[in-house]
Every structure is written in C-alpha cells, then in structure tokens.
Design a protein around this motif. Structure first.
Motif, PDB file in Angstrom:
ATOM      1  N   LEU A 180       0.829  -1.199   0.000  1.00 56.99           N
ATOM      2  CA  LEU A 180       0.000   0.000   0.000  1.00 56.99           C
ATOM      3  C   LEU A 180       0.868   1.255   0.000  1.00 56.99           C
ATOM      4  N   THR A 181       1.918   1.240   0.811  1.00 54.69           N
ATOM      5  CA  THR A 181       2.826   2.384   0.881  1.00 54.69           C
ATOM      6  C   THR A 181       3.449   2.677  -0.476  1.00 54.69           C
ATOM      7  N   GLN A 182       3.855   1.617  -1.183  1.00 55.59           N
ATOM      8  CA  GLN A 182       4.458   1.794  -2.504  1.00 55.59           C
ATOM      9  C   GLN A 182       3.465   2.427  -3.479  1.00 55.59           C
ATOM     10  N   ILE A 183       2.237   1.956  -3.427  1.00 56.40           N
ATOM     11  CA  ILE A 183       1.206   2.476  -4.329  1.00 56.40           C
ATOM     12  C   ILE A 183       0.907   3.941  -4.015  1.00 56.40           C
ATOM     13  N   ILE A 184       0.778   4.251  -2.725  1.00 51.27           N
ATOM     14  CA  ILE A 184       0.494   5.641  -2.329  1.00 51.27           C
ATOM     15  C   ILE A 184       1.611   6.569  -2.783  1.00 51.27           C
ATOM     16  N   ASN A 185       2.852   6.154  -2.567  1.00 50.21           N
ATOM     17  CA  ASN A 185       3.988   6.987  -2.979  1.00 50.21           C
ATOM     18  C   ASN A 185       3.963   7.264  -4.480  1.00 50.21           C
ATOM     19  N   GLN A 186       3.632   6.228  -5.265  1.00 48.26           N
ATOM     20  CA  GLN A 186       3.581   6.414  -6.715  1.00 48.26           C
ATOM     21  C   GLN A 186       2.436   7.329  -7.116  1.00 48.26           C
ATOM     22  N   MET A 187       1.273   7.159  -6.490  1.00 51.12           N
ATOM     23  CA  MET A 187       0.136   8.014  -6.816  1.00 51.12           C
ATOM     24  C   MET A 187       0.408   9.467  -6.410  1.00 51.12           C
ATOM     25  N   LEU A 237      -9.278   0.251  -4.643  1.00 48.52           N
ATOM     26  CA  LEU A 237      -7.993  -0.449  -4.636  1.00 48.52           C
ATOM     27  C   LEU A 237      -8.150  -1.762  -3.890  1.00 48.52           C
ATOM     28  N   ASP A 238      -7.619  -2.826  -4.480  1.00 45.02           N
ATOM     29  CA  ASP A 238      -7.686  -4.165  -3.895  1.00 45.02           C
ATOM     30  C   ASP A 238      -6.269  -4.719  -3.775  1.00 45.02           C
ATOM     31  N   LEU A 239      -5.885  -5.134  -2.565  1.00 47.06           N
ATOM     32  CA  LEU A 239      -4.564  -5.709  -2.336  1.00 47.06           C
ATOM     33  C   LEU A 239      -4.730  -7.166  -1.922  1.00 47.06           C
ATOM     34  N   ALA A 240      -4.177  -8.066  -2.714  1.00 44.49           N
ATOM     35  CA  ALA A 240      -4.332  -9.492  -2.434  1.00 44.49           C
ATOM     36  C   ALA A 240      -3.489  -9.914  -1.250  1.00 44.49           C
ATOM     37  N   HIS A 241      -4.025 -10.853  -0.464  1.00 45.29           N
ATOM     38  CA  HIS A 241      -3.260 -11.463   0.628  1.00 45.29           C
ATOM     39  C   HIS A 241      -2.262 -12.465   0.058  1.00 45.29           C
ATOM     40  N   GLU A 242      -1.247 -12.750   0.831  1.00 43.67           N
ATOM     41  CA  GLU A 242      -0.250 -13.728   0.425  1.00 43.67           C
ATOM     42  C   GLU A 242      -0.899 -15.096   0.212  1.00 43.67           C
ATOM     43  N   ILE A 262      -8.284  -1.087  -9.177  1.00 46.78           N
ATOM     44  CA  ILE A 262      -6.846  -1.335  -9.280  1.00 46.78           C
ATOM     45  C   ILE A 262      -6.540  -2.462  -8.308  1.00 46.78           C
ATOM     46  N   THR A 263      -5.868  -3.513  -8.766  1.00 50.60           N
ATOM     47  CA  THR A 263      -5.656  -4.677  -7.908  1.00 50.60           C
ATOM     48  C   THR A 263      -4.275  -5.289  -8.112  1.00 50.60           C
ATOM     49  N   THR A 264      -3.792  -5.972  -7.084  1.00 55.26           N
ATOM     50  CA  THR A 264      -2.546  -6.738  -7.190  1.00 55.26           C
ATOM     51  C   THR A 264      -2.837  -8.216  -7.414  1.00 55.26           C
ATOM     52  N   ASN A 265      -4.112  -8.570  -7.526  1.00 54.35           N
ATOM     53  CA  ASN A 265      -4.499  -9.970  -7.689  1.00 54.35           C
ATOM     54  C   ASN A 265      -4.595 -10.322  -9.176  1.00 54.35           C
ATOM     55  N   LYS A 266      -3.579 -11.012  -9.672  1.00 55.18           N
ATOM     56  CA  LYS A 266      -3.521 -11.349 -11.098  1.00 55.18           C
ATOM     57  C   LYS A 266      -4.604 -12.344 -11.511  1.00 55.18           C
ATOM     58  N   ALA A 267      -5.157 -13.084 -10.545  1.00 50.47           N
ATOM     59  CA  ALA A 267      -6.178 -14.090 -10.855  1.00 50.47           C
ATOM     60  C   ALA A 267      -7.433 -13.474 -11.450  1.00 50.47           C
ATOM     61  N   ILE A 268      -7.617 -12.183 -11.271  1.00 50.22           N
ATOM     62  CA  ILE A 268      -8.839 -11.538 -11.761  1.00 50.22           C
ATOM     63  C   ILE A 268      -8.932 -11.603 -13.288  1.00 50.22           C
ATOM     64  N   LYS A 269      -7.807 -11.789 -13.958  1.00 49.91           N
ATOM     65  CA  LYS A 269      -7.803 -11.870 -15.418  1.00 49.91           C
ATOM     66  C   LYS A 269      -8.549 -13.103 -15.930  1.00 49.91           C
ATOM     67  N   ASN A 270      -8.768 -14.072 -15.041  1.00 49.51           N
ATOM     68  CA  ASN A 270      -9.444 -15.311 -15.435  1.00 49.51           C
ATOM     69  C   ASN A 270     -10.964 -15.219 -15.297  1.00 49.51           C
ATOM     70  N   PHE A 280      -7.314  -2.443 -13.641  1.00 51.26           N
ATOM     71  CA  PHE A 280      -5.875  -2.424 -13.881  1.00 51.26           C
ATOM     72  C   PHE A 280      -5.198  -3.349 -12.876  1.00 51.26           C
ATOM     73  N   VAL A 281      -4.393  -4.277 -13.410  1.00 50.05           N
ATOM     74  CA  VAL A 281      -3.684  -5.236 -12.572  1.00 50.05           C
ATOM     75  C   VAL A 281      -2.234  -4.802 -12.429  1.00 50.05           C
ATOM     76  N   ILE A 282      -1.816  -4.595 -11.183  1.00 49.25           N
ATOM     77  CA  ILE A 282      -0.416  -4.261 -10.909  1.00 49.25           C
ATOM     78  C   ILE A 282       0.404  -5.541 -10.968  1.00 49.25           C
ATOM     79  N   GLU A 283       1.223  -5.652 -11.979  1.00 46.38           N
ATOM     80  CA  GLU A 283       2.021  -6.859 -12.182  1.00 46.38           C
ATOM     81  C   GLU A 283       3.274  -6.864 -11.306  1.00 46.38           C
ATOM     82  N   ASN A 284       3.842  -5.697 -11.099  1.00 44.62           N
ATOM     83  CA  ASN A 284       5.089  -5.567 -10.331  1.00 44.62           C
ATOM     84  C   ASN A 284       4.941  -4.407  -9.363  1.00 44.62           C
ATOM     85  N   ILE A 285       4.889  -4.712  -8.094  1.00 44.81           N
ATOM     86  CA  ILE A 285       4.668  -3.679  -7.081  1.00 44.81           C
ATOM     87  C   ILE A 285       5.827  -2.693  -7.018  1.00 44.81           C
TER      88      ILE A 285
END
Length: 322
Positions: A180-187, A237-242, A262-270, A280-285
């Motif tokens: 989340l911190t990385q995303i906020i900094n970029q935004m 914004l959606d952040l997937a759990h490990e 905006i999500t970090t969960n790549k499974a949503i593409k299916n 939008f899927v964040i492929e690389n945080i």
C-alpha cells in the motif's frame, strides 16, 4: 409450510448478519441463526455470571466465558428439531458434540469455507460432514474437490454517485501495508488523490510522507457498512493477501457499484467480467505504471447477465442449490 434453514457462523465483522438477512430477503424460508460470539461480543447475562467467571478464572483456571459461549451456541442450534437446510460458515468453530447435533437435525448440510485452508486450521477435516462444500479458493477447490463459489456484491443501490477521492482503499494493518505504501507513494508522485482507511486496534506508525493519505480506524467497520467507505472513491484499490488464489470482496464491490478497480491480484484476469479498461492489474509492485487513460476514460458497463451472475441473490441460490 415454509422450509426451515439454520445458518451457523461466527460473529465476525457483521458478515453473519449480511448472510442471514440475505437469505430472508431472497428466499421464503423460515430462517434461524446460531452465532458463535467472540470474547469481545459476548455479554454476561447478569452481574453474578460475571462474578462467577472471575472466581473460576482466578482459582480454577477455567474461563467460564468460553463455556457459556459454547452453551449459547448449542441452545441456538436447538431452536428446532429439524431443518431442511443447515448452512455453516467457518465449520472449525464447531466441536464433535455440535456436529452430532447437526447430523441429528437432518436436511441438506452445506458448508462455505470463507477463507483458504492455508489461513485457517481445522477446516478441511470437516468436509465429510457436509453434502455440499463450497470455497472461493481455487487451489482448495482443486485439491479437495470442493465446489467453486465466488464472493458477491451487495448494497449496490446505496452507493453515492458523488465520490470525493480518486482512489480509495479499505483494509486492515497487515503484511500488505508495504505494498500500500508503494502504491500511495507512486500516486502522490503523479498527483492522483488516494485515501486509505486502515483498521488496527492499536496505533501504528506511518511514514510522514503518506500521513495525509492514511485514515486510521480504531474500530472495525461492519461488513454491511463497508460501502460507506467504498462510495468515497471513484476507483477502488484491492490488495491481495499472500497465497490468495481467489478474489476478495473488493472486486465484486467494484462490479456491483460500477467503479473501476486497481488490484494486485492477477487471478482476476481469469474472470468473465475482467475488462482492462475497468480493471488495472499491478504486475510488479516495484514498478507501478498505470496509464493516465485509465483514470480519464469512462467505466465500461459489464453485460447484464455477467453482472447478475455475481449478485447476492444468485450467490444464495447457488449455495442452496435452488
């Protein structure tokens, strides 16, 4: 005569109330609910019960609160001698005596595993007790022959059409906070308004550079009131759990309220509702590059039959095999 259904669940974020009210709304069943109260939500019947528990913990090393909670759950399960359906959420809350009660009540027994087996112990051992077993976790479905069920959207009619932030995130303070911190900094670098509502029972430190982007929530927001935060954002914004292999509720909140995600969960593409213009899927945080067009282009409506597939009503019909 109306069919009877017993819904058994823990008292957790008000999720149980959402399911209970949904069954009442979308079926004509006679619905009963048996809730396993948390220690925080359990209420002593009177002063003497509180005093009894104090002496029991102090001198006998027994916590009567846990005993009373268990007795209360069993009383609720025994509201009727027979149920046409028994629906259980989080089956690990039940012990062997409770499973004996469930078996004696007859009817179709259904379980919904609301979290993956890797996160909650004691779940997979309960599978043989049920006629139907569902999970949102694709790996658990594959490994244990469970029926796949996605989460759902609800309260979509309550969303305000006037968001106040570009991006909104609602979550708990956990391992995902670094992402989340990385995303906020970029935004912030791109001057895109993002606001995060973070629950934690205790205070936590935040980098001064993102303090204005974080709203600390000392009390958990009930599940059925989460829309009050989500409606504040144009984009969710959606952040997937490990190790998460299914979708949380946030993508469905976006689908139901017709908001971008905006999500970090790549499974949503299916999923059949995936549209790169809406999601939008964040492929690389460590390398977040969201095209400016994603923020400026309008939301593209999802086909009605696909959208309704993930409605609360359809979820209930699927779970109960109606």
């Amino acid at each position: 005569m109306k069919k009877k259904i017993l819904f058994i669940a823990p008292d957790y974020y008000g999720f149980n109330e959402v399911i209970f009210n949904g069954i009442k709304k979308h079926t004509d069943f006679d619905v009963s609910m048996a809730i396993s109260a948390t220690n925080e939500r359990y209420r002593y019947r009177n002063f003497y019960e509180r005093l009894e528990n104090f002496f029991s913990k102090t001198f006998l090393r027994k916590n009567l609160k846990n005993i009373k909670k268990r007795e209360h759950l069993i009383r609720q399960m025994n509201q009727s001698d027979f149920y046409d359906y028994i629906l259980v959420n989080r089956p690990d809350i039940l012990d062997q005596e409770m499973y004996d009660i469930v078996q004696k009540k007859g009817g179709k027994k259904i379980v919904v595993f609301w979290d993956s087996f890797s996160k909650i112990d004691g779940q997979k051992e309960t599978i043989p007790y049920y006629d139907l077993a569902f999970s949102f976790d694709a790996d658990d479905c594959k490994n244990y022959n469970l029926k796949k069920i996605s989460n759902f959207y609800f309260n979509e009619e309550l969303y305000s059409p006037n968001p106040v932030h570009e991006i909104v995130f609602l979550g708990t303070f956990d391992k995902r906070f670094d992402d989340l911190t990385q995303i906020i900094n970029q935004m912030n670098k791109e001057h895109i308004d993002i606001k995060s509502f973070i629950y934690h029972p205790r205070d936590f430190s935040v980098d001064p550079q993102i303090e204005n982007n974080i709203i600390k929530i000392p009390n958990i927001i009930p599940f059925n009131e989460s829309y009050k935060v989500n409606e504040k954002g144009k984009i969710l914004l959606d952040l997937a759990h490990e190790n998460q292999s299914g979708l949380s509720f946030r993508p469905f909140d976006a689908l139901g309220s017709e908001k971008k995600l905006i999500t970090t969960n790549k499974a949503i593409k299916n999923y059949d509702f995936y549209n790169p213009n809406n999601i939008f899927v964040i492929e690389n945080i460590n390398n977040i590059q969201i095209p400016s067009e994603f923020f400026t282009s309008p939301y593209e409506k999802v086909e009605k039959n696909i959208r309704e597939k993930y409605s609360f009503k359809n979820w209930i019909n699927t779970i109960l095999d109606l």
